[in-house]
Design a protein around this motif. Structure first.
Motif, PDB file in Angstrom:
ATOM      1  N   ILE A   1       0.893  -1.162   0.367  1.00  0.00           N
ATOM      2  CA  ILE A   1       0.064  -0.102  -0.114  1.00  0.00           C
ATOM      3  C   ILE A   1       0.714   1.053  -0.046  1.00  0.00           C
ATOM      4  O   ILE A   1       1.016   2.014  -0.697  1.00  0.00           O
ATOM      5  CB  ILE A   1      -0.647   0.150   1.115  1.00  0.00           C
ATOM      6  N   LEU A   2       2.008   1.629   0.892  1.00  0.00           N
ATOM      7  CA  LEU A   2       2.703   2.505   1.224  1.00  0.00           C
ATOM      8  C   LEU A   2       3.987   2.590  -0.392  1.00  0.00           C
ATOM      9  O   LEU A   2       3.697   3.537  -0.766  1.00  0.00           O
ATOM     10  CB  LEU A   2       4.276   2.684   1.896  1.00  0.00           C
ATOM     11  N   ALA A   3       3.957   1.837  -1.210  1.00  0.00           N
ATOM     12  CA  ALA A   3       4.149   1.421  -2.509  1.00  0.00           C
ATOM     13  C   ALA A   3       3.213   1.639  -3.669  1.00  0.00           C
ATOM     14  O   ALA A   3       3.965   3.032  -4.466  1.00  0.00           O
ATOM     15  CB  ALA A   3       5.215   0.058  -2.924  1.00  0.00           C
ATOM     16  N   ARG A   4       2.679   1.805  -3.637  1.00  0.00           N
ATOM     17  CA  ARG A   4       1.401   2.229  -4.284  1.00  0.00           C
ATOM     18  C   ARG A   4       1.300   3.678  -4.387  1.00  0.00           C
ATOM     19  O   ARG A   4       1.451   4.407  -5.192  1.00  0.00           O
ATOM     20  CB  ARG A   4      -0.285   1.862  -3.889  1.00  0.00           C
ATOM     21  N   SER A   5       1.153   4.059  -3.125  1.00  0.00           N
ATOM     22  CA  SER A   5       0.701   5.702  -2.634  1.00  0.00           C
ATOM     23  C   SER A   5       1.693   6.094  -2.804  1.00  0.00           C
ATOM     24  O   SER A   5       1.406   7.513  -2.639  1.00  0.00           O
ATOM     25  CB  SER A   5      -0.403   5.405  -1.556  1.00  0.00           C
ATOM     26  N   SER A   6       3.103   5.372  -3.297  1.00  0.00           N
ATOM     27  CA  SER A   6       4.272   6.539  -3.124  1.00  0.00           C
ATOM     28  C   SER A   6       4.847   6.270  -4.012  1.00  0.00           C
ATOM     29  O   SER A   6       5.684   7.241  -4.738  1.00  0.00           O
ATOM     30  CB  SER A   6       5.084   5.994  -2.126  1.00  0.00           C
ATOM     31  N   SER A   7       4.076   5.843  -5.061  1.00  0.00           N
ATOM     32  CA  SER A   7       4.767   5.572  -6.496  1.00  0.00           C
ATOM     33  C   SER A   7       6.163   4.545  -6.926  1.00  0.00           C
ATOM     34  O   SER A   7       6.677   5.582  -7.920  1.00  0.00           O
ATOM     35  CB  SER A   7       4.473   7.287  -7.007  1.00  0.00           C
ATOM     36  N   LYS A   8       5.667   4.243  -5.737  1.00  0.00           N
ATOM     37  CA  LYS A   8       7.513   2.826  -6.069  1.00  0.00           C
ATOM     38  C   LYS A   8       6.889   1.635  -6.423  1.00  0.00           C
ATOM     39  O   LYS A   8       5.770   1.344  -5.907  1.00  0.00           O
ATOM     40  CB  LYS A   8       8.040   3.494  -4.823  1.00  0.00           C
ATOM     41  N   LYS A   9       7.978   0.709  -6.728  1.00  0.00           N
ATOM     42  CA  LYS A   9       7.684  -0.156  -6.624  1.00  0.00           C
ATOM     43  C   LYS A   9       7.898  -0.887  -5.525  1.00  0.00           C
ATOM     44  O   LYS A   9       6.884  -1.949  -5.373  1.00  0.00           O
ATOM     45  CB  LYS A   9       8.726  -0.836  -8.321  1.00  0.00           C
ATOM     46  N   LYS A  10       9.084  -0.542  -4.408  1.00  0.00           N
ATOM     47  CA  LYS A  10       9.271  -0.774  -3.193  1.00  0.00           C
ATOM     48  C   LYS A  10       9.447  -0.172  -2.555  1.00  0.00           C
ATOM     49  O   LYS A  10       9.994   1.001  -3.225  1.00  0.00           O
ATOM     50  CB  LYS A  10      10.286  -2.289  -3.514  1.00  0.00           C
ATOM     51  N   VAL A  11       9.106  -0.473  -1.115  1.00  0.00           N
ATOM     52  CA  VAL A  11       9.373   0.279  -0.448  1.00  0.00           C
ATOM     53  C   VAL A  11      10.836  -0.343   0.514  1.00  0.00           C
ATOM     54  O   VAL A  11      10.419  -1.463   0.840  1.00  0.00           O
ATOM     55  CB  VAL A  11       8.808   1.424   0.850  1.00  0.00           C
ATOM     56  N   SER A  12      11.321   0.147   1.099  1.00  0.00           N
ATOM     57  CA  SER A  12      12.300  -0.760   2.624  1.00  0.00           C
ATOM     58  C   SER A  12      11.998  -0.044   4.483  1.00  0.00           C
ATOM     59  O   SER A  12      11.619   0.758   3.646  1.00  0.00           O
ATOM     60  CB  SER A  12      14.035  -0.112   1.986  1.00  0.00           C
TER      61      SER A  12
ATOM     62  N   VAL B   1       9.005   7.270   2.871  1.00  0.00           N
ATOM     63  CA  VAL B   1       8.331   8.156   1.355  1.00  0.00           C
ATOM     64  C   VAL B   1       7.296   9.471   1.769  1.00  0.00           C
ATOM     65  O   VAL B   1       6.713   9.701   2.823  1.00  0.00           O
ATOM     66  CB  VAL B   1       7.846   7.079   1.236  1.00  0.00           C
ATOM     67  N   LEU B   2       6.975  10.403   1.092  1.00  0.00           N
ATOM     68  CA  LEU B   2       6.020  11.224   0.355  1.00  0.00           C
ATOM     69  C   LEU B   2       5.170   9.966  -0.062  1.00  0.00           C
ATOM     70  O   LEU B   2       5.004   9.900  -0.635  1.00  0.00           O
ATOM     71  CB  LEU B   2       6.652  11.966  -0.218  1.00  0.00           C
ATOM     72  N   ALA B   3       3.892   9.807   1.198  1.00  0.00           N
ATOM     73  CA  ALA B   3       2.748   9.380  -0.247  1.00  0.00           C
ATOM     74  C   ALA B   3       1.335   9.704  -0.216  1.00  0.00           C
ATOM     75  O   ALA B   3       1.238  10.427   1.167  1.00  0.00           O
ATOM     76  CB  ALA B   3       2.246   7.743   0.825  1.00  0.00           C
ATOM     77  N   LYS B   4       0.992   9.523  -0.812  1.00  0.00           N
ATOM     78  CA  LYS B   4      -0.829  10.038  -1.223  1.00  0.00           C
ATOM     79  C   LYS B   4      -1.600   9.463   0.033  1.00  0.00           C
ATOM     80  O   LYS B   4      -2.411   8.081  -0.960  1.00  0.00           O
ATOM     81  CB  LYS B   4      -0.877   9.981  -2.640  1.00  0.00           C
ATOM     82  N   PRO B   5      -2.483   9.563   0.473  1.00  0.00           N
ATOM     83  CA  PRO B   5      -3.500   9.524   0.890  1.00  0.00           C
ATOM     84  C   PRO B   5      -4.929   9.437   0.187  1.00  0.00           C
ATOM     85  O   PRO B   5      -4.713   9.549  -0.717  1.00  0.00           O
ATOM     86  CB  PRO B   5      -3.759   9.550   2.596  1.00  0.00           C
TER      87      PRO B   5
END
Lengths: 418, 172
Positions: free
Chosen positions: A9-20, A25-29
């Motif tokens: 969910i965090l990857a999708r909402s921060s436009s990334k393939k993967k998060v560590s 991250v800067l993410a969009k709710p």
């Protein structure tokens, strides 16, 4: 290596393939939910920043649930200011007094919280909505960042997986399980982590029960709780909205810091003793503590499942002469359904007071306690002064335990009433 | 970006609750003035704390600082109001951490800090490098540096000032 539902969910909402894990991250709710007490300060902040309107009036939701109905001119003026702001900015979803209930229940009922979403709210118990497979985060005042820019920072958390098996004994509920888990973990046992609830017992739990689980994880220091969406989740959400959603789930090879097993077969009803939410014992060790007040409600346990078990116990009985009891359905819809099922009549006849859906006694707004009084409640927190006098005492328990205790006038094992 | 601070240590223990930093009866009034809140900062733990602190001092504490209801802004505002310029802790409750950043109060995480620092020690801290020098003992101590984005928010004075500065930027 696979990803947890949280990472997806965090990857999708921060436009990334993967998060560590540990990354900022800067993410969009997907939505941002606001309740009444913070909102006037948020409006002031938006004025200070010099912003007209909000980021997306279809994604900003406002719910009046804490200080309702208005009990002073100050509060009435506060509500008036918020209503004017909602009108000026065109906020689409505004749940005024009588139109909703406690926000964390309402967002599930109205289909605003859906699987795969990055869900944020100002209030601590936003975490409740993890039950529907959202990554649900409580932002507090930082929600201003979302209301203006549509995004904010998130630290990618680690996850603990809970494998839960077994069937609950009669009179034992998901509330007892989460209290036991919180007691075992302690106040920082899950610090900054996501508590991911899994296993056949969770599969068998109602959505109500899953919400109760996720609601309490902050007491163990967790960032949030989450349940991978299953058919039950999908059916629940589809009954309530036609809006689309993505069913994201943890991969089989996702990484967890711990995998903890719980078997609920022998789980006894639990009671959380004052003065902290991690002081948890079996009801068997706490019986005979006399009580003055009993309260069923709050975003933790004010749902149909809770009211039904309370009504089953209270039917045809009167509560103890010393005890006053408040039963607060968590929303107008819960109140209506409880009426249709004849539960409200049972409560009234037992001498319990059924009150308006709101946060109410949980945060000490009304139904307050005098010095040395003792309350057993399904609320979220039992720290001194939470429900009134600093010298009063709050014990937390399930709706079943609270109902049986109200009858006996002291903390009581509900299994004898089932 | 360089960001270095110097100050004296006020040491607290583990599990300092948000409700101990500022109690619920004050929170329910929703005060926003740091000078008002400063008078009540930590008084349930140390009644004279507000009178003893000097501007620029640090709080050093153990695990789970700010646990309980960490989204109340009154805690971080009181700590700032009393003159504390940074917190250095073993670990911090997540709600309190977000609120502190939002209101411009920097927090450094440093495992083992409680064993390496005593009440009254003078420290020099580098927030962007995550380095702490205990000027009283001479020891250098490792800390997690504050992430860049959070440094920007805190250095601006908090979220409101940060967003004011960023208006018109790609952030919006």
């Amino acid at each position: 290596m696979g990803m947890t539902i949280t990472e997806k969910i965090l990857a999708r909402s921060s436009s990334k393939k993967k998060v560590s894990v540990g990354e900022i991250v800067l993410a969009k709710p997907d939505i941002a939910v606001n309740m009444d007490t913070f909102f006037p300060f948020i409006i002031k902040a938006l004025n200070k920043i010099g912003i007209e309107g909000v980021w997306d009036p279809n994604r900003v939701i406002v719910v009046f649930d804490h200080k309702i109905p208005a009990d002073s001119v100050n509060v009435a003026e506060m509500h008036k200011t918020i209503r004017e702001f909602v009108k000026e900015t065109g906020i689409k979803y505004f749940y005024d007094v009588g139109r909703g209930g406690i926000s964390h229940q309402l967002m599930a009922e109205k289909g605003h919280a859906r699987p795969g979403m990055l869900y944020v709210a100002d209030d601590t118990h936003a975490i409740t909505l993890g039950a529907l497979g959202t990554f649900a985060v409580a932002l507090g005042f930082d929600i201003v960042s979302v209301l203006t820019t549509g995004k904010t920072w998130f630290k990618v958390p680690e996850s603990i997986k809970f494998n839960i098996v077994g069937n609950f004994d009669k009179g034992v509920m998901s509330r007892d399980l989460i209290q036991r888990i919180v007691g075992d973990l302690g106040s920082d046992g899950a610090l900054y982590k996501v508590m991911e609830f899994d296993g056949p017992t969770v599969g068998a739990m109602s959505i109500d029960g899953r919400m109760t689980m996720c609601n309490a994880v902050n007491n163990a220091g967790a960032k949030t709780g989450i349940v991978n969406p299953d058919q039950k989740t999908i059916d629940y959400v589809k009954r309530r909205t036609k809006e689309s959603f993505d069913v994201l789930k943890s991969d089989k090879d996702a990484e967890y810091t711990d995998i903890l097993d719980y078997d609920v077969t022998k789980l006894e009803p639990q009671v959380t003793l004052p003065p902290t939410p991690v002081n948890v014992k079996s009801v068997v060790d706490v019986e005979n503590v006399e009580i003055d007040q009993a309260y069923i409600g709050s975003c933790a346990s004010g749902r149909m499942e809770d009211l039904r078990v309370a009504a089953r116990i209270l039917k045809g009985k009167r509560i103890h002469p010393r005890v006053r009891m408040f039963i607060v359905p968590s929303s107008q819809e819960v109140y209506q359904r409880a009426t249709n099922e004849g539960l409200i009549e049972i409560f009234g006849q037992s001498s319990a007071l059924v009150c308006a859906p709101s946060c109410g006694p949980c945060a000490g707004y009304w139904g307050t306690l005098a010095a040395y009084e003792v309350c057993v409640a399904t609320s979220v927190l039992n720290t001194p002064g939470r429900m009134g006098s600093h010298k009063s005492q709050i014990y937390l328990a399930s709706a079943a335990t609270v109902a049986s205790s109200a009858i006996e006038g002291k903390i009581c094992d509900p299994r004898g009433f089932m | 970006m360089k960001w270095i601070m110097k100050g004296k240590v006020w040491k607290f223990g583990d599990n300092v609750e948000s409700e101990s930093i500022i109690t619920m009866d004050i929170v329910r009034l929703h005060p926003t003035d740091p000078k008002y809140l400063a008078k009540y900062c930590m008084v349930t733990i140390d009644p004279d704390f507000p009178k003893k602190v000097n501007k620029g001092d640090f709080i050093v504490a153990g695990r789970n600082f700010g646990c309980g209801h960490g989204l109340h802004w009154e805690g971080p505002l009181a700590i700032k109001g009393v003159g504390i310029s940074a917190l250095i802790v073993e670990s911090v409750a997540r709600d309190f951490f977000r609120t502190a950043i939002t209101f411009g109060l920097p927090i450094l995480l440093s495992r083992g800090i409680m064993e390496k620092v005593n009440q009254g020690d003078e420290l020099e801290i580098d927030l962007t490098k995550g380095k702490i020098t205990n000027l009283s003992s001479g020891e250098t101590i490792e800390a997690d540096s504050l992430p860049d984005y959070l440094v920007r928010i805190v250095k601006a004075g908090g979220l409101i000032d940060f967003l004011k500065e960023e208006k018109g930027s790609p952030l919006f």
